[in-house]
Design a protein around this motif. Structure first.
Motif, short mmCIF file in Angstrom:
data_model
loop_
_atom_site.label_atom_id
_atom_site.label_comp_id
_atom_site.label_asym_id
_atom_site.label_seq_id
_atom_site.Cartn_x
_atom_site.Cartn_y
_atom_site.Cartn_z
N VAL A 64 -0.30 -10.99 38.27
CA VAL A 64 -0.35 -12.02 38.91
C VAL A 64 -0.35 -13.47 38.10
O VAL A 64 0.24 -14.26 38.07
CB VAL A 64 -1.32 -12.00 40.14
N GLY A 65 -1.34 -13.18 37.08
CA GLY A 65 -1.43 -14.31 36.04
C GLY A 65 -0.26 -14.44 35.23
O GLY A 65 0.23 -15.61 35.03
N GLY A 69 2.06 -17.68 35.29
CA GLY A 69 2.42 -18.53 34.17
C GLY A 69 3.95 -18.69 33.94
O GLY A 69 4.41 -19.89 33.51
N MET A 70 4.84 -17.62 34.18
CA MET A 70 6.10 -17.72 34.01
C MET A 70 6.62 -18.90 35.01
O MET A 70 7.60 -19.51 34.53
CB MET A 70 6.65 -16.29 34.40
N TYR A 71 6.31 -18.90 36.37
CA TYR A 71 6.64 -19.90 37.07
C TYR A 71 6.45 -21.23 36.69
O TYR A 71 7.08 -22.06 36.75
CB TYR A 71 5.99 -19.52 38.62
N LEU A 72 5.14 -21.45 36.23
CA LEU A 72 4.74 -22.75 35.70
C LEU A 72 5.57 -23.35 34.62
O LEU A 72 6.09 -24.30 34.28
CB LEU A 72 3.18 -22.82 35.40
N MET A 73 5.90 -22.21 33.64
CA MET A 73 6.93 -22.65 32.62
C MET A 73 8.33 -22.92 32.98
O MET A 73 8.72 -24.00 32.47
CB MET A 73 6.69 -21.47 31.65
N VAL A 74 8.66 -22.19 34.01
CA VAL A 74 10.13 -22.37 34.33
C VAL A 74 10.21 -23.77 35.17
O VAL A 74 10.95 -24.72 35.25
CB VAL A 74 10.52 -21.41 35.40
N LYS A 75 8.98 -23.98 35.96
CA LYS A 75 8.90 -25.25 36.82
C LYS A 75 8.96 -26.55 35.95
O LYS A 75 9.52 -27.57 36.16
CB LYS A 75 7.69 -25.17 37.58
N ALA A 76 8.38 -26.27 34.77
CA ALA A 76 8.16 -27.67 33.50
C ALA A 76 9.26 -27.73 33.11
O ALA A 76 9.78 -28.83 32.64
CB ALA A 76 6.88 -27.10 32.36
#
Length: 83
Positions: A64-65, A69-76
């Motif tokens: 989950v972590g 983290g991958m989601y936040l990187m892609v979003k940024a």
């Protein structure tokens, strides 16, 4: 005042010194046998159900972590256009 303190010391000393010792069975040899048994399990899972639950929870939280983290990187990396 001193009499009361002296009486309290005697009661405390008497309670501690007259307590019976409990005999506790030595469980180390049976645990050594369980951990040395060749049953195909890795050593971090040989402790039983609690070890399996702890391992599963750790792996789940890790997945989950990492996913978050991958989601936040892609979003940024894709900034949103505000009109």
């Amino acid at each position: 005042m001193y009499r009361h303190m002296f009486a309290l010391q005697q009661v405390a000393r008497r309670t501690i010194s007259s307590s019976a010792r409990r005999q506790i069975a030595n469980k180390i040899p049976e645990k050594q046998m369980r951990f040395q048994d060749d049953n195909g399990l890795p050593v971090h899972l040989k402790g039983g159900t609690s070890d399996i639950l702890l391992y599963s929870a750790t792996m789940g939280l890790t997945v989950v972590g990492v996913g978050y983290g991958m989601y936040l990187m892609v979003k940024a990396s894709f900034p949103q256009n505000k009109a």
